[in-house]
Design a protein around this motif. Structure first.
Motif, PDB file in Angstrom:
ATOM      1  N   SER A 135      -3.595  14.803 -19.921  1.00  0.00           N
ATOM      2  CA  SER A 135      -3.884  13.210 -20.770  1.00  0.00           C
ATOM      3  C   SER A 135      -5.119  12.699 -20.824  1.00  0.00           C
ATOM      4  CB  SER A 135      -3.396  11.775 -19.994  1.00  0.00           C
ATOM      5  OG  SER A 135      -3.385  11.522 -18.820  1.00  0.00           O
ATOM      6  N   ASP A 136      -5.690  13.375 -19.315  1.00  0.00           N
ATOM      7  CA  ASP A 136      -7.431  12.809 -19.134  1.00  0.00           C
ATOM      8  C   ASP A 136      -6.778  10.931 -19.122  1.00  0.00           C
ATOM      9  OD1 ASP A 136      -9.687  12.569 -18.061  1.00  0.00           O
ATOM     10  OD2 ASP A 136     -10.821  13.367 -20.334  1.00  0.00           O
ATOM     11  N   HIS A 137      -6.035  10.512 -18.165  1.00  0.00           N
ATOM     12  CA  HIS A 137      -5.981   9.223 -18.658  1.00  0.00           C
ATOM     13  C   HIS A 137      -7.152   8.709 -17.971  1.00  0.00           C
ATOM     14  CE1 HIS A 137      -4.124   5.415 -18.751  1.00  0.00           C
ATOM     15  NE2 HIS A 137      -3.995   5.246 -17.146  1.00  0.00           N
TER      16      HIS A 137
ATOM     17  N   LEU B  67     -11.997  21.939 -18.039  1.00  0.00           N
ATOM     18  CA  LEU B  67     -10.982  20.260 -18.292  1.00  0.00           C
ATOM     19  C   LEU B  67     -11.271  19.948 -19.413  1.00  0.00           C
ATOM     20  CD1 LEU B  67     -12.246  19.015 -14.655  1.00  0.00           C
ATOM     21  CD2 LEU B  67      -9.739  19.528 -15.453  1.00  0.00           C
ATOM     22  N   HIS B  68     -10.430  19.067 -20.326  1.00  0.00           N
ATOM     23  CA  HIS B  68     -10.024  18.750 -21.661  1.00  0.00           C
ATOM     24  C   HIS B  68     -11.108  19.424 -22.474  1.00  0.00           C
ATOM     25  CE1 HIS B  68     -14.878  17.323 -19.583  1.00  0.00           C
ATOM     26  NE2 HIS B  68     -13.511  16.744 -19.120  1.00  0.00           N
ATOM     27  N   LEU B  69     -10.569  20.685 -23.021  1.00  0.00           N
ATOM     28  CA  LEU B  69     -11.383  21.415 -24.257  1.00  0.00           C
ATOM     29  C   LEU B  69     -11.573  20.468 -25.169  1.00  0.00           C
ATOM     30  CD1 LEU B  69     -13.112  24.084 -24.957  1.00  0.00           C
ATOM     31  CD2 LEU B  69     -11.303  24.755 -25.651  1.00  0.00           C
TER      32      LEU B  69
ATOM     33  N   PHE C  85     -10.040  21.890  -6.531  1.00  0.00           N
ATOM     34  CA  PHE C  85     -11.640  20.775  -6.670  1.00  0.00           C
ATOM     35  C   PHE C  85     -12.192  20.725  -7.800  1.00  0.00           C
ATOM     36  CE2 PHE C  85     -11.045  23.729  -2.430  1.00  0.00           C
ATOM     37  CZ  PHE C  85     -11.115  22.661  -1.763  1.00  0.00           C
ATOM     38  N   LYS C  86     -12.573  19.633  -8.205  1.00  0.00           N
ATOM     39  CA  LYS C  86     -13.333  19.409  -9.357  1.00  0.00           C
ATOM     40  C   LYS C  86     -14.633  19.258  -9.164  1.00  0.00           C
ATOM     41  CE  LYS C  86     -13.175  16.011 -13.129  1.00  0.00           C
ATOM     42  NZ  LYS C  86     -13.108  14.891 -13.413  1.00  0.00           N
ATOM     43  N   CYS C  87     -15.590  19.536 -10.686  1.00  0.00           N
ATOM     44  CA  CYS C  87     -16.514  19.402 -10.647  1.00  0.00           C
ATOM     45  C   CYS C  87     -17.467  18.995 -11.566  1.00  0.00           C
ATOM     46  CB  CYS C  87     -17.922  20.887  -9.714  1.00  0.00           C
ATOM     47  SG  CYS C  87     -17.650  22.376 -10.474  1.00  0.00           S
TER      48      CYS C  87
ATOM     49  N   SER D 227      -1.782  16.588 -15.054  1.00  0.00           N
ATOM     50  CA  SER D 227      -2.617  17.216 -14.144  1.00  0.00           C
ATOM     51  C   SER D 227      -3.692  16.724 -13.866  1.00  0.00           C
ATOM     52  CB  SER D 227      -2.398  18.365 -13.538  1.00  0.00           C
ATOM     53  OG  SER D 227      -3.120  19.185 -14.731  1.00  0.00           O
ATOM     54  N   HIS D 228      -4.416  15.541 -14.946  1.00  0.00           N
ATOM     55  CA  HIS D 228      -5.855  15.430 -15.114  1.00  0.00           C
ATOM     56  C   HIS D 228      -5.146  13.528 -15.565  1.00  0.00           C
ATOM     57  CE1 HIS D 228      -9.736  15.593 -16.715  1.00  0.00           C
ATOM     58  NE2 HIS D 228      -9.378  14.159 -16.022  1.00  0.00           N
ATOM     59  N   VAL D 229      -5.492  12.601 -14.379  1.00  0.00           N
ATOM     60  CA  VAL D 229      -5.108  11.279 -14.316  1.00  0.00           C
ATOM     61  C   VAL D 229      -6.195  10.698 -13.878  1.00  0.00           C
ATOM     62  CG1 VAL D 229      -3.584   9.392 -13.925  1.00  0.00           C
ATOM     63  CG2 VAL D 229      -2.822  11.318 -14.856  1.00  0.00           C
ATOM     64  N   HIS D 230      -7.001  10.158 -14.126  1.00  0.00           N
ATOM     65  CA  HIS D 230      -7.857   8.876 -13.045  1.00  0.00           C
ATOM     66  C   HIS D 230      -6.508   7.565 -12.694  1.00  0.00           C
ATOM     67  CE1 HIS D 230     -11.650  11.678 -14.004  1.00  0.00           C
ATOM     68  NE2 HIS D 230     -10.493  11.755 -15.306  1.00  0.00           N
ATOM     69  N   VAL D 231      -6.561   7.666 -11.164  1.00  0.00           N
ATOM     70  CA  VAL D 231      -6.118   6.375 -10.395  1.00  0.00           C
ATOM     71  C   VAL D 231      -6.948   5.205 -10.707  1.00  0.00           C
ATOM     72  CG1 VAL D 231      -3.866   5.481  -9.578  1.00  0.00           C
ATOM     73  CG2 VAL D 231      -3.800   7.746 -10.298  1.00  0.00           C
TER      74      VAL D 231
END
Ligand code: ZN
Length: 457
Positions: free
Chosen positions: A318-320, A245-247, A157-159, A70-74
């Motif tokens: 991943s926070d890819h 996110l990403h602790l 939503f992401k902030c 659920s955490h991918v930057h395409v």
């Protein structure tokens, strides 16, 4: 069971026979019947199930539900030289992932209103090898767009609470965050937060040069701790559902647990790199390890593992967040100017399993962190479980097989990886999306993924 008289017609499109499979209640042996892309039956290993075809898993293979990231930057459209839908989703499929949820920033335009979501969908349509959902952005100045984005099918939503790294995705200040959380509560949506405090980071020493310790000091734990405290208190005040996110800072685990015990609706993720690497071992100039918040000390890493064991951390994703090798500034190795982000989409399952197994965890734990956990946090109803009614998204995994990572052979766009040269346990032998092979010897090349909408999948 009474066999029908005409018993030659197959009941299922595919039947998987697995000595080991990870179901919702842990590891069992069994057979999985797939019909029209869904799991239609989970029965005993020797159950008399007739499939149009049967897939017998090998002795050393385990059948898992497909991983959910659920955490991918395409980054597509707009920065598709960093990454794109065809390459990211191919990497995902090869890594045992069947669903990703794309982040709303680093693409151009950023996903901050219904129109920009549609632009992104146009680019992704017919170009994805796994199923893809989308997060929307909550940025300075767009809070009136949140309802429209929600109705267009984003999963939440992401902030940011500090500069995001790109000017077109400005952060929320605390008054805006509270206003945004009231809207999110009203919509029964989720706000996912990059939690580092702007003021704390501004007053920390600046990052420059090739020494990793200097970079670490520029992103102190205190900045994360403060921001998380603020998010939890505003979630308490507004009743909104929030996700951290990403602790990276394990300091925050007790306060997250405490807020949750009070009924605050908060979940939290960490990433494979925080569970794999330690700041002590990152060589000078190795900017492929740069990400924000940063990889911290070995003792911190063990406390994150404790957070997983205790159930405080809900998922591992991943926070890819890739870019070009030029932007990583591998030429000069300067942590101050290099783009932050670790590319690991294809490697997450093996990376986490490699570290989990030496700490005594089971494959079923990894599945709960990397498949059912992220599906639950994102609201993906049909994903993340090897159970009747779920999509037949499956991964055939050989947990005792191993390989050495070669960045050149990974499928994401640019051959940069913090895992290059590392030996990892666990090989994905094949991946199946709604009953169709998308990675492994039988996979076709045509993109088989769908674009997902909240509420529909
Ligand atoms: Zn990210």
């Amino acid at each position: 069971m009474v066999e029908p008289v005409n018993s030659s017609a197959p009941e299922f499109d595919v039947v998987f026979r697995a000595r080991r499979l990870i179901g919702p209640n842990g590891e069992v042996s069994g057979s999985v019947g797939v019909r029209e892309g869904r799991i239609a039956a989970v029965e005993a290993l020797d159950a008399p199930m007739r499939g149009a075809r049967t897939v017998e898993l090998a002795e050393d293979e385990v059948l898992l539900p497909g991983m959910v990231d659920s955490h991918v930057h395409v980054n597509d459209p707009g920065r598709s030289e960093w990454e794109g839908f065809p390459t990211a989703t191919r990497a995902a499929a090869e890594g045992g992932i069947t669903t990703i949820v794309d982040m709303p920033l680093n693409c151009l335009p950023p996903t901050i209103d219904a129109g920009s979501l549609e632009v992104k969908r146009e680019v992704a349509r017919n170009n994805v090898h796994v199923d893809v959902g989308f997060w929307g952005g909550a940025v300075h100045g767009n809070l009136d767009e949140l309802r429209g984005l929600h109705e267009s099918g984003v999963y939440g939503f992401k902030c940011f609470l500090l500069h995001s790294g790109v000017d077109e995705f400005p952060p929320l200040d605390s008054a805006e965050l509270e206003r945004a959380l009231r809207i999110v509560a009203e919509l029964d949506a989720t706000m996912i937060v990059h939690a580092e405090d702007s003021d704390a980071i501004e007053h920390a020493p600046s990052a420059h040069g090739e020494n990793y310790r200097d970079f670490l000091h520029s992103r102190p734990r205190g900045a994360e701790n403060m921001a998380i405290a603020q998010v939890l208190e505003l979630a308490r005040r507004t009743g909104a559902r929030v996700h951290i996110l990403h602790l990276s800072s394990s300091d925050a685990l007790p306060m997250i647990a405490s807020a949750r015990a009070d009924g605050v609706r908060a979940t939290v993720e960490t990433c494979p790199h925080y569970l794999s690497f330690t700041s002590e071992e990152i060589p000078d100039g190795a900017t492929q390890f740069k990400c924000c918040p940063p990889v911290r000390e070995a003792a911190n890493r063990e406390l994150l593992w404790r957070g997983l064991a205790d159930g405080v951390i809900d998922c591992v994703v991943s926070d890819h967040s890739p870019c070009t090798p030029e932007l990583k500034r591998l030429d000069i190795g300067d942590f101050g100017v290099a783009w932050g982000g670790v590319s690991s989409l294809q490697l997450g399952l093996s990376a986490v399993w490699s570290q989990a197994r030496i700490r005594g965890f089971e494959l079923s734990d990894v599945v709960s962190w990397m498949s059912s956990g992220p599906a639950r946090v994102s609201g993906l109803r049909d994903k993340g479980a090897l159970a009747v009614g779920s999509d037949a998204d499956l991964c055939v995994f050989a947990p005792d097989d191993a390989y050495v990572v070669d960045a050149e052979k990974l499928h994401h766009r640019n051959a940069v990886s913090a895992y290059h040269g590392r030996a990892l346990a666990g090989v994905v032998r094949s991946t199946w999306l709604r009953g169709t092979p998308i990675a492994g010897p039988e996979a076709g090349t045509a993109p088989a993924g769908k674009l997902l909408n909240r509420g529909e999948a």
